[in-house]
Design an enzyme around this catalytic site. Structure first.
Site, PDB file in Angstrom:
ATOM      1  N   LYS A 181       6.930   4.704  -4.625  1.00  0.00           N
ATOM      2  CA  LYS A 181       6.554   5.299  -5.902  1.00  0.00           C
ATOM      3  C   LYS A 181       7.788   5.396  -6.803  1.00  0.00           C
ATOM      4  O   LYS A 181       8.870   5.780  -6.362  1.00  0.00           O
ATOM      5  CB  LYS A 181       5.920   6.664  -5.676  1.00  0.00           C
ATOM      6  CG  LYS A 181       4.576   6.570  -4.966  1.00  0.00           C
ATOM      7  CD  LYS A 181       3.936   7.936  -4.834  1.00  0.00           C
ATOM      8  CE  LYS A 181       2.561   7.821  -4.193  1.00  0.00           C
ATOM      9  NZ  LYS A 181       2.619   7.456  -2.770  1.00  0.00           N
ATOM     10  N   GLU A 240      -5.708   4.452   3.338  1.00  0.00           N
ATOM     11  CA  GLU A 240      -5.536   5.902   3.216  1.00  0.00           C
ATOM     12  C   GLU A 240      -6.547   6.474   2.224  1.00  0.00           C
ATOM     13  O   GLU A 240      -7.175   5.737   1.456  1.00  0.00           O
ATOM     14  CB  GLU A 240      -4.117   6.228   2.760  1.00  0.00           C
ATOM     15  CG  GLU A 240      -3.787   5.670   1.385  1.00  0.00           C
ATOM     16  CD  GLU A 240      -2.693   6.444   0.682  1.00  0.00           C
ATOM     17  OE1 GLU A 240      -2.829   7.678   0.585  1.00  0.00           O
ATOM     18  OE2 GLU A 240      -1.733   5.817   0.209  1.00  0.00           O
TER      19      GLU A 240
END
Length: 324
Positions: free
Chosen positions: A180, A26
């Protein structure tokens, strides 16, 4: 999105046709996830780690209205470099930065950005979507921490589109260091199960917490080497179940952050975000920046290290999958 607006570089096209090993990367980690010039260094190290493992990297992004699957070095620099880079640290032979801001594009944003011939870094959801549209399907992808259910989502309904894309990316695999740490991890695990996304630990039975080794949450399935991981992924593909595989690898121990220290920094960052009204796409880069400051740069070093290690592991697994 028409295929004539998806640009494949020669090396990606030549690798896709014979079915050679490719690792998709990404680009939001370049444009929004890491500060300049650490973002450029990390992007280059990730690609080098994939190549060293024997696979080809395909970093994905949108530049001037073209979705590019397999960015070259100048294009990665363009995504990485701020519009006005600080003097004295511009890389030699660097090209001009992007005209206008580099936006953060989820899957849903792609049509709007392409129609306006804009430029954007792609999140996990947009990256997997573009890779599969370009013929890298199923794909092997490496990243840092995935998106998931945000804290307070019962009120805000803030749930990452990463989960939606993973739920329908049948046969694809994402190597990461969990989700995360700013997220509601127990709620994220529940959503993974509901949407049929297989979660597997790499040499661990505990969910990593991004820049911390563990979260205290157990995971049911485990593999201990790339060969074992590839065999499990092959079985997943044979069954043709709808969801992707998420393979989680802990951050390297030498740079890991104590979980209590991370939680303290995160609590302070969340309070500041609430006071400033930071929401939506801006919340993740805001929190990561505040945590980086609170930990005196330790979270940044951990993030950079785990990104490279995940790219290396993804390369090794991609090679095993291509070796029939």
């Amino acid at each position: 999105m028409n295929r004539d607006r998806t640009d494949l570089t020669d090396f990606v096209r030549s690798t896709v046709i014979p079915g050679g090993p490719i690792v998709v990367l990404e680009s939001t980690v370049i444009a929004q996830g890491l500060p300049w010039p650490d973002n450029l260094e990390t992007a280059n190290r990730m690609e080098q780690a994939v190549r060293h493992a024997g696979a080809d990297p395909a970093t994905i992004g949108v530049l001037d209205g073209v979705a590019r699957v397999g960015l070259g070095i100048p294009e990665i620099e363009r995504l990485a470099r701020p519009i006005t880079a600080p003097p004295g640290i511009v890389p030699r032979n660097a090209i001009e930065p992007a005209q206008g801001p580099i936006r953060k594009a989820n899957r849903r944003d792609l049509a709007a950005i392409l129609a306006r011939r804009g430029s954007a870094a792609t999140t996990v959801s947009a990256t997997i979507w573009l890779a599969r549209r370009a013929g890298i399907d199923p794909c092997v992808m490496a990243t840092g921490g995935l998106g998931g259910v945000h804290r307070g989502a019962g009120t805000t309904f803030d749930v990452s589109t990463d989960l939606d894309e993973l739920a329908q990316a049948s046969g694809s695999v994402v190597i990461c260091s969990g989700f995360k740490s700013i997220l509601d991890l127990p709620a994220t695990l529940e959503v993974l199960e509901t949407r049929g996304i297989l979660l597997v630990g790499y040499r661990t039975g505990e969910l990593p917490a991004f820049t911390s080794i563990g979260s205290g949450l157990s995971i049911e399935h485990r593999v201990d080497d790339p060969t074992e991981a590839a065999e499990m992924i092959r079985w997943h593909r044979r069954l043709e179940t709808p969801g992707a595989v998420v393979l989680v690898q802990p951050v390297p121990e030498a740079v890991a952050i104590d979980r209590d220290e991370m939680e303290s920094a995160l609590d302070d960052a969340l309070r500041e975000a609430a006071n400033l009204g930071v929401v939506g796409k801006g919340i993740t880069p805001f929190l990561l920046d505040r945590i980086r400051q609170a930990t005196s740069g330790k979270s940044l070093r951990a993030n950079m290290a785990l990104l490279v290690e995940n790219a290396r592991l993804a390369g090794e697994i991609a090679v095993k999958l291509a070796d029939r």
